[in-house]
Write an enzyme that holds these catalytic residues in place. Structure first.
Site, PDB file in Angstrom:
ATOM      1  N   HIS A  23       0.865  -1.220   0.033  1.00  0.00           N
ATOM      2  CA  HIS A  23       0.036   0.022   0.057  1.00  0.00           C
ATOM      3  C   HIS A  23       0.850   1.217  -0.057  1.00  0.00           C
ATOM      4  O   HIS A  23       0.257   2.185  -0.378  1.00  0.00           O
ATOM      5  CB  HIS A  23      -0.869   0.054   1.199  1.00  0.00           C
ATOM      6  CG  HIS A  23      -2.253   0.233   1.007  1.00  0.00           C
ATOM      7  ND1 HIS A  23      -2.897   0.309  -0.160  1.00  0.00           N
ATOM      8  CD2 HIS A  23      -3.069   0.800   1.874  1.00  0.00           C
ATOM      9  CE1 HIS A  23      -4.008   0.693  -0.259  1.00  0.00           C
ATOM     10  NE2 HIS A  23      -4.454   0.965   1.018  1.00  0.00           N
ATOM     11  N   ASN A  71      -6.938   6.217   3.889  1.00  0.00           N
ATOM     12  CA  ASN A  71      -8.331   6.458   3.627  1.00  0.00           C
ATOM     13  C   ASN A  71      -8.695   7.819   4.048  1.00  0.00           C
ATOM     14  O   ASN A  71      -9.725   8.192   3.542  1.00  0.00           O
ATOM     15  CB  ASN A  71      -8.927   5.317   4.470  1.00  0.00           C
ATOM     16  CG  ASN A  71      -8.586   4.027   4.053  1.00  0.00           C
ATOM     17  OD1 ASN A  71      -8.089   3.740   3.118  1.00  0.00           O
ATOM     18  ND2 ASN A  71      -9.102   2.999   4.842  1.00  0.00           N
TER      19      ASN A  71
END
Length: 190
Positions: A23, A71
């Protein structure tokens, strides 16, 4: 592209436990670009990001890594865009892409987020999906592994052998789009 200031954002999660995960490939590419710019990241308090200011391909560039979790990265990106008066069309977001094989690099503008919550946060905060993306392939998880778990795992030993080259080539793709614009860069890269 024009001489307008570009905002180049590498996505990732803060903290040493995420440093080498799939990520965080956006952060890794941002590290390559900061070295090419000859700068070091420093805190930009008004946006909640770390930035390097300089030039890429002769163009004024703000290189950024949001300090929030991926996020929630949209507020930092939107804050930087406002502070430096950067239009969404001059924003390049570098992110991991499950739907591309490891090491595949693709450029695109706008479109869906493909389940990527970092992109969703940015689109919501900017009020548009019309920004450039440098998609860095990390491949699909093996078997029935949950994609959310997969992206938070380190690269495999085989992938790690290629990772530096993938990050260099991804940085090349960012520079290409800044120099030539999206269509010409896509024609060269794809």
């Amino acid at each position: 592209m024009s001489e307008d200031t570009a905002l180049v954002v590498g996505l990732g999660n803060p903290g040493p436990q995420y440093e080498k995960t799939r990520h965080n490939v956006g952060f890794m590419v941002a590290g390559v670009l900061s070295a090419r710019m000859g700068g070091k990241f420093s805190a930009h308090k008004k946006s909640g990001a770390e930035i390097v200011q300089g030039r890429l391909e002769g163009r004024p560039t703000i290189l950024a890594k949001p300090r929030s979790f991926m996020n929630l990265s949209g507020s930092a990106v939107a804050g930087l865009a406002r502070f430096f008066s950067v239009d969404p069309g001059n924003i390049v977001v570098i992110h991991d892409e499950l739907d591309l094989d490891f090491g595949t690099i693709r450029l695109k503008q706008g479109g869906g987020e493909g389940g990527h919550n970092g992109l969703r946060s940015i689109s919501q905060s900017l009020g548009t999906k019309d920004y450039l993306r440098t998609r860095v392939g990390i491949g699909r998880p093996p078997g029935r592994m949950d994609p959310a778990s997969y992206v938070l795992k380190p690269f495999s030993s085989v992938e790690r052998k290629e990772l530096d080259l993938v990050c260099e080539e991804s940085a090349d793709a960012v520079e290409l789009v800044l120099r030539l614009g999206l269509e010409a860069a896509q024609n060269r890269l794809h």
